[in-house]
Design a protein around this motif. Structure first.
Motif, PDB file in Angstrom:
ATOM      1  N   GLU A 193       0.799  -1.216   0.000  1.00  0.00           N
ATOM      2  CA  GLU A 193       0.000   0.000   0.000  1.00  0.00           C
ATOM      3  C   GLU A 193       0.836   1.272   0.000  1.00  0.00           C
ATOM      4  O   GLU A 193       0.282   2.373  -0.061  1.00  0.00           O
ATOM      5  CB  GLU A 193      -0.965  -0.014   1.183  1.00  0.00           C
ATOM      6  N   ARG A 194       2.144   1.136   0.071  1.00  0.00           N
ATOM      7  CA  ARG A 194       2.993   2.313  -0.131  1.00  0.00           C
ATOM      8  C   ARG A 194       2.913   2.794  -1.579  1.00  0.00           C
ATOM      9  O   ARG A 194       3.176   3.955  -1.882  1.00  0.00           O
ATOM     10  CB  ARG A 194       4.453   1.992   0.220  1.00  0.00           C
ATOM     11  N   VAL A 195       2.580   1.895  -2.487  1.00  0.00           N
ATOM     12  CA  VAL A 195       2.453   2.229  -3.906  1.00  0.00           C
ATOM     13  C   VAL A 195       1.040   2.744  -4.161  1.00  0.00           C
ATOM     14  O   VAL A 195       0.050   2.067  -3.879  1.00  0.00           O
ATOM     15  CB  VAL A 195       2.742   0.996  -4.787  1.00  0.00           C
ATOM     16  N   GLY A 196       0.956   3.950  -4.670  1.00  0.00           N
ATOM     17  CA  GLY A 196      -0.334   4.564  -4.973  1.00  0.00           C
ATOM     18  C   GLY A 196      -0.167   5.597  -6.068  1.00  0.00           C
ATOM     19  O   GLY A 196       0.851   5.625  -6.773  1.00  0.00           O
ATOM     20  N   ALA A 197      -1.146   6.475  -6.192  1.00  0.00           N
ATOM     21  CA  ALA A 197      -1.186   7.404  -7.314  1.00  0.00           C
ATOM     22  C   ALA A 197      -0.793   8.816  -6.915  1.00  0.00           C
ATOM     23  O   ALA A 197      -1.197   9.313  -5.853  1.00  0.00           O
ATOM     24  CB  ALA A 197      -2.586   7.440  -7.926  1.00  0.00           C
ATOM     25  N   ASN A 198      -0.001   9.463  -7.760  1.00  0.00           N
ATOM     26  CA  ASN A 198       0.050  10.912  -7.824  1.00  0.00           C
ATOM     27  C   ASN A 198      -0.981  11.256  -8.889  1.00  0.00           C
ATOM     28  O   ASN A 198      -0.681  11.230 -10.091  1.00  0.00           O
ATOM     29  CB  ASN A 198       1.441  11.408  -8.216  1.00  0.00           C
ATOM     30  N   PHE A 199      -2.201  11.510  -8.468  1.00  0.00           N
ATOM     31  CA  PHE A 199      -3.332  11.600  -9.386  1.00  0.00           C
ATOM     32  C   PHE A 199      -3.252  12.908 -10.174  1.00  0.00           C
ATOM     33  O   PHE A 199      -3.487  13.989  -9.648  1.00  0.00           O
ATOM     34  CB  PHE A 199      -4.646  11.531  -8.609  1.00  0.00           C
ATOM     35  N   ASP A 200      -2.878  12.789 -11.447  1.00  0.00           N
ATOM     36  CA  ASP A 200      -2.784  13.940 -12.341  1.00  0.00           C
ATOM     37  C   ASP A 200      -3.878  13.802 -13.397  1.00  0.00           C
ATOM     38  O   ASP A 200      -3.767  12.971 -14.303  1.00  0.00           O
ATOM     39  CB  ASP A 200      -1.402  13.980 -13.002  1.00  0.00           C
TER      40      ASP A 200
END
Length: 320
Positions: A189-196
């Motif tokens: 769960e450390r992997v996620g989105a920089n939602f652009d």
């Protein structure tokens, strides 16, 4: 929530000069580059890594302008088939994670990277269709490479208490929400989105639906708009390789917030972010070739100031 700025458009300013200007226009947070494509004009990674005195000076400077760091940015390709390029990108990422930990910053923004289509290829290969079948085979190979790499890096990030916020970007393996969810599920769960949203608009993806789909996998947010120009898109679609500065002939352009989609849309985006529990920075990324950096940033800040929620919601007394 607060309003932030990804600082490369102000690369001609010193860090203090950028902070002074951003504070004056109502910005609360910065996302400085520390390597890769964003460069390191405002935060040279190795000048601060393992240097407590330099870090203390940075904290003092941020405090002077009532500013925080929302994330450290290093966008590059750690899956590149050229070993030297991949090693450089990997070093940037790992040092950015270590520096974020030392600075008390909880997020590093980055790209997923893109492998070659096979072990003997020399250039990355962005695959967007499963046929002919060798493309499906290549895509499977790429995911095997990516999962092995990101599982290791995600464990490293977890050891340092830092989130990895991957920007869903064309010419990267993860370029849309389902790919983002796949990589997160295969790692941690450390992997996620920089939602652009800017890269999703032209793909025809509904921004608010994508926010709801990713939910708590959103670690950071880029406030950046896109305008699709139907006259060109009707003729050649949106997979447009026309130069970015040939504006009249492109199917779409990156735009300042509010110049691709109106204020009502951005208020809906902010509201949907709150619904899924995101309460971080709306980090403005200026890449609008129709306006100067400062004017684009100021117009974006002006609109977001009317959209952003500064306070936590109270109890729903009307529902009792």
């Amino acid at each position: 929530m607060d309003i932030g700025v990804h600082t490369p458009p102000l690369a001609d300013e010193s860090l203090e000069g950028a902070l002074e200007y951003l504070s004056e226009i109502g910005v609360d947070a910065i996302e400085p580059g520390v390597g890769g494509y964003p460069g390191d004009a405002h935060l040279v990674r190795r000048d601060y890594l393992d240097d407590e005195d330099a870090q203390a000076e940075l904290h003092d400077l941020l405090a002077e302008y009532d500013m925080r760091v929302s994330a450290l940015a290093t966008h590059n390709n750690p899956l590149h088939p050229d070993d030297e390029q991949a090693e450089t990108a990997d070093t940037e990422l790992r040092e950015a994670i270590r520096l974020a930990d030392q600075l008390g910053v909880d997020t590093v923004t980055c790209f997923s990277g893109l492998p070659a289509g096979g072990p003997d290829d020399e250039v990355p290969n962005w695959i967007t269709a499963p046929w002919p079948s060798e493309h499906a085979d290549a895509h499977e190979y790429q995911w095997d490479v990516a999962i092995e790499y990101w599982a290791d890096l995600a464990a490293f990030a977890d050891d340092h208490g830092v989130d990895l916020a991957l920007e869903m970007h064309p010419n990267m393996l993860v370029y849309e929400p389902h790919g983002m969810a796949r990589l997160r599920e295969a790692t941690n769960e450390r992997v996620g989105a920089n939602f652009d949203p800017s890269h999703l608009y032209w793909q025809g993806i509904s921004i608010t639906d994508a926010i709801r789909y990713l939910d708590d996998a959103i670690h950071h947010f880029h406030a950046k708009d896109t305008r699709i120009y139907e006259e060109q898109a009707r003729e050649k679609g949106v997979l447009d390789t026309t130069d970015y500065d040939d504006e009249p002939n492109r199917s779409w352009l990156f735009r300042s917030v509010g110049y691709g989609h109106g204020e009502d849309h951005w208020k809906d985006v902010v509201s949907t972010l709150r619904m899924v529990g995101y309460d971080g920075a709306l980090s403005i990324e200026h890449e609008d070739s129709l306006t100067s950096s400062r004017e684009g940033l100021e117009k974006a800040v002006n609109l977001l100031e009317r959209a952003v929620f500064r306070e936590q919601p109270g109890e729903a007394y009307w529902a009792e």
